[in-house]
Design an enzyme around this catalytic site. Structure first.
Site, PDB file in Angstrom:
ATOM      1  N   THR A 144      85.469 -27.299  -8.524  1.00  0.00           N
ATOM      2  CA  THR A 144      84.665 -26.122  -8.841  1.00  0.00           C
ATOM      3  C   THR A 144      83.192 -26.370  -8.534  1.00  0.00           C
ATOM      4  O   THR A 144      82.703 -27.508  -8.657  1.00  0.00           O
ATOM      5  CB  THR A 144      84.843 -25.739 -10.327  1.00  0.00           C
ATOM      6  OG1 THR A 144      83.993 -24.646 -10.611  1.00  0.00           O
ATOM      7  CG2 THR A 144      84.517 -26.877 -11.276  1.00  0.00           C
ATOM      8  N   SER A 179      80.769 -27.140 -19.137  1.00  0.00           N
ATOM      9  CA  SER A 179      81.749 -26.970 -20.225  1.00  0.00           C
ATOM     10  C   SER A 179      82.690 -28.173 -20.168  1.00  0.00           C
ATOM     11  O   SER A 179      82.700 -28.913 -19.171  1.00  0.00           O
ATOM     12  CB  SER A 179      82.567 -25.684 -20.027  1.00  0.00           C
ATOM     13  OG  SER A 179      83.440 -25.826 -18.906  1.00  0.00           O
ATOM     14  N   TYR A 181      85.770 -27.920 -19.729  1.00  0.00           N
ATOM     15  CA  TYR A 181      86.628 -27.627 -18.564  1.00  0.00           C
ATOM     16  C   TYR A 181      85.965 -28.133 -17.279  1.00  0.00           C
ATOM     17  O   TYR A 181      86.573 -28.864 -16.496  1.00  0.00           O
ATOM     18  CB  TYR A 181      86.920 -26.122 -18.443  1.00  0.00           C
ATOM     19  CG  TYR A 181      87.146 -25.727 -17.002  1.00  0.00           C
ATOM     20  CD1 TYR A 181      88.305 -26.122 -16.328  1.00  0.00           C
ATOM     21  CD2 TYR A 181      86.160 -25.038 -16.280  1.00  0.00           C
ATOM     22  CE1 TYR A 181      88.484 -25.821 -14.986  1.00  0.00           C
ATOM     23  CE2 TYR A 181      86.336 -24.737 -14.941  1.00  0.00           C
ATOM     24  CZ  TYR A 181      87.492 -25.128 -14.299  1.00  0.00           C
ATOM     25  OH  TYR A 181      87.656 -24.856 -12.962  1.00  0.00           O
ATOM     26  N   HIS A 182      84.702 -27.705 -17.058  1.00  0.00           N
ATOM     27  CA  HIS A 182      84.035 -28.123 -15.821  1.00  0.00           C
ATOM     28  C   HIS A 182      83.959 -29.657 -15.750  1.00  0.00           C
ATOM     29  O   HIS A 182      84.090 -30.239 -14.681  1.00  0.00           O
ATOM     30  CB  HIS A 182      82.634 -27.499 -15.727  1.00  0.00           C
ATOM     31  CG  HIS A 182      82.637 -26.020 -15.424  1.00  0.00           C
ATOM     32  ND1 HIS A 182      82.533 -25.058 -16.402  1.00  0.00           N
ATOM     33  CD2 HIS A 182      82.735 -25.329 -14.252  1.00  0.00           C
ATOM     34  CE1 HIS A 182      82.553 -23.851 -15.850  1.00  0.00           C
ATOM     35  NE2 HIS A 182      82.689 -23.977 -14.548  1.00  0.00           N
ATOM     36  N   LYS A 185      86.967 -31.346 -14.276  1.00  0.00           N
ATOM     37  CA  LYS A 185      86.995 -31.352 -12.807  1.00  0.00           C
ATOM     38  C   LYS A 185      86.184 -32.521 -12.252  1.00  0.00           C
ATOM     39  O   LYS A 185      86.530 -33.093 -11.224  1.00  0.00           O
ATOM     40  CB  LYS A 185      86.420 -30.033 -12.265  1.00  0.00           C
ATOM     41  CG  LYS A 185      87.180 -28.800 -12.683  1.00  0.00           C
ATOM     42  CD  LYS A 185      88.571 -28.811 -12.103  1.00  0.00           C
ATOM     43  CE  LYS A 185      89.008 -27.459 -11.639  1.00  0.00           C
ATOM     44  NZ  LYS A 185      90.428 -27.405 -11.256  1.00  0.00           N
TER      45      LYS A 185
END
Ligand code: NAD
Ligand code: USQ
Length: 382
Positions: A144, A179, A181-182, A185
């Site tokens: 991302t 975040s 989530y990020h 990645k």
């Protein structure tokens, strides 16, 4: 090519599976259907009704005579995953199968832990399965743009040359995820780079921007092939969400000042980028990074675009600057390079009023399926 699509029941994965099948590739899907379960957990649903994975595959076969195999299971289950990889012998593994919502990862400790375990362990298992059974296969991994954050310098495609105390090296571009989530990645990217370096695997890490639009030429062919349209405060993303809000008569929810700028890409370009990366694989031992977006916009600009198109369709909207639930810069420099996929031949679908009109029309047609209290983004970063 033999293409294994991990996460092939999802928003990006399903249209990718159809597109690649249409192009004549042999396609198989792996998915544990977790995304459908998260909708149930959150009390929401796709704005456009979606068929079960089985119904989708049957519809595609009826329409085209082409078969897509489906394997239902979890990437965290190595016995399952490695068996699929060994049997299918993919030329390319397209890896979408992660928990991809930043707000979901910020709900609480359990959701943060789940997101990082699911994403990092799943990807580690993919790397081990490749090493063990298909070391020559090419991993096309969805990363991302949010791995980089919003630095006050230009963003390069994965690597930057650093001069420090008279010495120079080409280094991985610094990361500042927004975040948990990020951050998952970023952890994936580290593991993939390491696996390429030590085992000689090959991978392309596609640092994708926010995906907008919903349907592709293939998903439009039959209602049973329709792609999911997320509008809720957890999985809905800017632009698509603004169109759903406009259709429902809800103010467009710009977070804070609205100067947050991100890279954006049309779903029709996402599927093409995957094919371009797969047809032009990385070398053994190489991790390439491509920034996969076509234009950058601030969220305020997107809200204004939606509002203007809605007005032409006779829909009145207001833009609300709601308290930002996230911790992020609301005004910042942003200039991210994105030439590598264009060099491979990507012909971008740039954002047009027609695309916004289509999204608004689709949201209007399904207006009754929008639950008002699912719209506000209630997950707070602090
Ligand atoms: P999605 O949630 O719609 O699809 C992901 C799919 O993976 C789902 O069908 C889910 O059931 C499956 N999955 C998740 N964990 C799994 C596991 N452990 N085992 C098996 N299957 C699993 O998400 P999406 O929007 O299609 O995103 C796909 C990928 O692209 C993600 O990795 C995401 O980070 C990345 N990405 C998405 C966007 C976007 O705007 N949607 C932008 C940039 C990057
Ligand atoms: N935003 C608003 N109003 C909204 C929704 C979002 O102002 O109603 C703002 C957010 O605060 C943020 C920006 O829009 O500044 C983007 O948020 P988003 O929800 O559209 O997207 P994001 O959380 O960044 O995540 C999405 C996907 C994720 C992917 C990422 C690409 O869910 O899987 O990795 O886009 S990127 O943003 O480049 O990291």
């Amino acid at each position: 090519m033999r293409m294994l699509i991990l996460g092939g029941d999802g928003f990006c994965g399903w249209p990718t599976a159809l597109y690649l099948s249409q192009q004549g590739h042999e396609v198989a899907i792996v998915d544990n259907l977790a995304r459908r379960a998260w909708d149930i957990e959150l009390g929401t649903d796709s704005l456009v009704p979606i068929a079960s994975l089985n119904e989708r595959i049957v519809a595609w076969r009826e329409l085209t005579g082409k078969n897509i195999a489906a394997h239902i299971g979890d990437l965290q289950d190595y016995a399952f995953l490695s068996q699929v990889v060994r049997n299918f012998q993919p030329d390319a593994i397209v890896h979408y199968a992660e928990q991809r919502s930043a707000p979901y990862s910020m709900i609480d400790r359990a959701h943060a832990v789940f997101t990082q375990v699911n994403n990092v362990v799943g990807t580690l298992n993919v790397l081990y399965a490749m090493k063990e059974f298909v070391p020559d296969s090419h991993l096309v991994k969805l990363g991302t743009m949010g791995e980089y954050g919003t630095p006050n310098i230009d963003i390069e495609e994965g690597y930057i040359t650093v001069n420090h105390n008279g010495r120079t090296d080409r280094m991985i571009y610094p990361k500042m995820p927004g975040s948990f989530y990020h951050a998952s990645k970023v952890h994936d990217s580290t593991n993939i780079e390491f696996a390429c370096r030590i085992w000689g695997l090959r991978s392309t890490d596609l640092h994708q921007g926010v995906v907008y639009n919903v349907q592709t030429d293939e998903t439009k062919r039959d209602p049973r092939l329709a792609n999911r349209y997320d509008y809720d405060g957890v999985f809905g993303t800017a632009l698509n969400r603004f169109c759903a809000e406009a259709a429902k008569g809800h103010p467009l929810t710009v977070h804070g000042a609205g100067g947050q700028t991100r890279g954006f890409i049309d779903i029709r370009d996402t599927v093409r980028c995957i094919e371009l990366a797969a047809l032009n694989p990385a070398e053994r031992g190489e991790l390439r990074v491509y920034n996969q977006f076509t234009e950058q916009w601030s969220v305020q600009q997107l809200a204004e675009r939606v509002s203007n198109v809605a007005a032409k369709m006779g829909i009145e909207t207001t833009i609300a600057h709601v308290d930002n639930p996230r911790v992020e810069k609301e005004q910042h420099y942003y200039n991210a390079k994105h030439t590598k996929l264009l060099d491979l031949g990507l012909q971008p679908h740039l954002l047009t009023d027609e695309t916004i009109q289509d999204l608004l029309a689709s949201a209007l047609a399904n207006r009754d399926r929008i639950t008002l209290d699912r719209i506000p983004a209630q997950v707070k970063w602090r």
